[in-house]
Write an enzyme that holds these catalytic residues in place. Structure first.
Site, PDB file in Angstrom:
ATOM      1  N   GLN A 152      -4.434 -21.889  18.983  1.00  0.00           N
ATOM      2  CA  GLN A 152      -5.161 -21.016  17.969  1.00  0.00           C
ATOM      3  C   GLN A 152      -5.273 -19.718  19.099  1.00  0.00           C
ATOM      4  O   GLN A 152      -5.815 -18.592  18.731  1.00  0.00           O
ATOM      5  CB  GLN A 152      -6.652 -21.342  17.879  1.00  0.00           C
ATOM      6  CG  GLN A 152      -6.659 -22.682  16.728  1.00  0.00           C
ATOM      7  CD  GLN A 152      -7.932 -22.906  16.326  1.00  0.00           C
ATOM      8  OE1 GLN A 152      -8.871 -22.229  16.531  1.00  0.00           O
ATOM      9  NE2 GLN A 152      -7.962 -24.099  15.846  1.00  0.00           N
ATOM     10  N   CYS A 153      -4.903 -19.801  20.403  1.00  0.00           N
ATOM     11  CA  CYS A 153      -4.962 -18.674  21.195  1.00  0.00           C
ATOM     12  C   CYS A 153      -3.764 -17.779  20.786  1.00  0.00           C
ATOM     13  O   CYS A 153      -2.810 -18.105  20.677  1.00  0.00           O
ATOM     14  CB  CYS A 153      -4.957 -18.951  22.629  1.00  0.00           C
ATOM     15  SG  CYS A 153      -6.087 -19.871  23.421  1.00  0.00           S
ATOM     16  N   SER A 211      -0.229  -9.654  -0.778  1.00  0.00           N
ATOM     17  CA  SER A 211      -1.161 -10.539  -0.617  1.00  0.00           C
ATOM     18  C   SER A 211      -0.473 -11.871  -1.762  1.00  0.00           C
ATOM     19  O   SER A 211      -1.321 -12.929  -1.672  1.00  0.00           O
ATOM     20  CB  SER A 211      -2.740 -10.100  -0.673  1.00  0.00           C
ATOM     21  OG  SER A 211      -2.864  -9.471  -1.892  1.00  0.00           O
ATOM     22  N   THR A 225       0.726  -1.210  -0.131  1.00  0.00           N
ATOM     23  CA  THR A 225      -0.161  -0.088  -0.017  1.00  0.00           C
ATOM     24  C   THR A 225       0.870   1.293  -0.062  1.00  0.00           C
ATOM     25  O   THR A 225       0.527   2.236  -0.520  1.00  0.00           O
ATOM     26  CB  THR A 225      -0.882   0.069   1.481  1.00  0.00           C
ATOM     27  OG1 THR A 225      -1.884  -0.986   0.946  1.00  0.00           O
ATOM     28  CG2 THR A 225      -1.546   1.382   1.391  1.00  0.00           C
ATOM     29  N   THR A 277       1.551  -4.732   3.880  1.00  0.00           N
ATOM     30  CA  THR A 277       1.360  -5.179   5.353  1.00  0.00           C
ATOM     31  C   THR A 277       0.778  -6.675   5.282  1.00  0.00           C
ATOM     32  O   THR A 277       0.831  -7.198   6.366  1.00  0.00           O
ATOM     33  CB  THR A 277       0.439  -4.034   6.076  1.00  0.00           C
ATOM     34  OG1 THR A 277      -0.869  -3.754   5.593  1.00  0.00           O
ATOM     35  CG2 THR A 277       1.206  -2.689   6.024  1.00  0.00           C
ATOM     36  N   ASP A 278      -0.015  -6.692   4.297  1.00  0.00           N
ATOM     37  CA  ASP A 278      -0.758  -8.346   4.738  1.00  0.00           C
ATOM     38  C   ASP A 278       0.095  -9.290   4.885  1.00  0.00           C
ATOM     39  O   ASP A 278      -0.295 -10.363   5.843  1.00  0.00           O
ATOM     40  CB  ASP A 278      -1.503  -8.283   3.298  1.00  0.00           C
ATOM     41  CG  ASP A 278      -3.009  -7.566   3.317  1.00  0.00           C
ATOM     42  OD1 ASP A 278      -3.255  -6.868   4.132  1.00  0.00           O
ATOM     43  OD2 ASP A 278      -3.401  -7.415   2.254  1.00  0.00           O
TER      44      ASP A 278
END
Ligand code: ASP
Length: 357
Positions: free
Chosen positions: A295-296, A70, A20, A100-101
């Protein structure tokens, strides 16, 4: 006799990969723009006068085909590391301008490839293009340049939204906010305070991890070609309530799959389902490198604390500690891309190489 180092201060190298920060409007939406050198210089001149005057000198290298991150693949990670490895000696520090992605993925991957780097490599990007009103682009680049000029910083870091984070511990955390990155399990490496870039050397790799600066931190780059793994060689599989053995088998039985990151519950739990566990055991026995993280976003996993997690260890799944998905998956790619014995791969996965776990 003067050495090249003592003759003149070495400028920083800024590598533009896309994102970006350098994008411009097109009929199809924002896309990477050209002429980045002049546009960046103009944006930096727009910063408050005092802060521009203090900015370190830099040379800009634009990749021939800047991308929206991306679209990045593991092959892009190895290309970027190869460029830095070829040029870093001529520069006091490196800044990478990146979308940033997937910035955190590239940062994690660079950390494994450029182990022991003896100078700063600072990635940054922006939530808004250089020319946008209220853009964060110039401010982020200025911060990255300041940290990249600090010889005490000797690792891969991310400068973003006024903060400096360990690259291999960082995740994109927000879709819009200017403070878009967090390192949930690692302290800040620095931050901008009253206009100065304050570095916290006490959080550096050598101090935090008890490494000996001379012996253990000397550059020992590992630059394998990731391209063969780029086409789905490593998968990321998140557990969800109701996952079926059939679905897991579809992933794991793919003969092209060399490794997988399995994202489980809490401190390392998964359903106590023999058929599911059998799939994991079979994949490990077949020589696939299977690792698990939680996943935490915060905390570490210790499979076996609960009966529901014991099966992971029994199935030969490697515990990923407190690694982020980015750190764990790029580490699998990095280890699988090298000609290592399975036992050595497993040993290295479980060892902290660059402060990732
Ligand atoms: N899609 C963009 C990219 O990652 C987003 C950004 O740079 O903020 O290249």
């Amino acid at each position: 006799m003067s050495t090249p180092d003592s003759r003149r201060p070495r400028p920083l190298l800024v590598i533009y990969t896309g994102g970006t920060l350098g994008m411009q409007e097109t009929p199809r939406g924002l896309a990477p723009g050209g002429n980045i050198e002049a546009r960046l210089a103009r944006a930096l001149r727009g910063l408050p006068a005092g802060s521009v005057a203090e900015l370190p000198a830099y040379e800009l290298l634009s990749l021939s085909n800047p991308i929206d991150s991306s679209a990045a693949t593991p092959a892009d990670w190895s290309r970027l590391a190869a460029i830095i490895a070829a040029r870093y000696r001529d520069h006091a520090g490196i800044v990478v301008l990146h979308g940033t992605d997937t910035l955190a993925w590239s940062a994690a991957s660079l950390a494994y490839q450029l182990q022991g780097i003896d100078r700063p490599v600072v990635l940054t990007g922006a939530m808004k293009p250089l020319e946008a009103p209220d853009s964060d682009a110039a401010g982020n680049v200025a911060l990255a340049l300041r940290f990249a000029a600090n010889p005490a910083l000797q690792e891969i870091a991310i400068a973003f939204g006024g903060r400096l984070l360990r690259g291999v511990c960082t995740r994109k955390w927000h879709t819009r906010d200017a403070i878009a990155f967090e390192s949930p399990n690692a302290p800040l490496l620095g931050e901008q305070i009253a206009g100065t870039a304050r570095h916290y050397p006490e959080h550096g790799l050598d101090r935090e991890h008890g490494l000996d600066q001379e012996k253990d931190i000397a550059p020992r780059f590992e630059l394998p070609d990731y391209a063969p793994l780029g086409d789905g060689g490593v998968a990321r599989i998140a557990l969800w309530p109701g996952i079926s053995t059939r679905q897991l088998a579809a992933w794991l039985n793919d003969p092209r799959l060399k490794g997988a990151l399995f994202e489980v519950w809490g401190a390392g739990n998964l359903p106590d389902d023999p058929a599911l566990l059998e799939q994991l055991t079979r994949a490990s026995t077949d020589g696939k490198l299977i690792a698990a993280i939680s996943q935490c976003p915060h905390g570490t996993i210790s499979p076996g604390d609960y009966a529901a997690g014991q099966g992971l260890t029994d199935a030969g799944v490697l515990a990923g500690g407190a690694m982020t998905p980015e750190a764990a998956l790029t580490k699998l790619v990095h280890l699988l891309a090298q000609p290592l014995e399975d036992a050595e791969r497993r040993r290295r996965f479980l060892a902290p190489l660059v402060g990732e776990r």
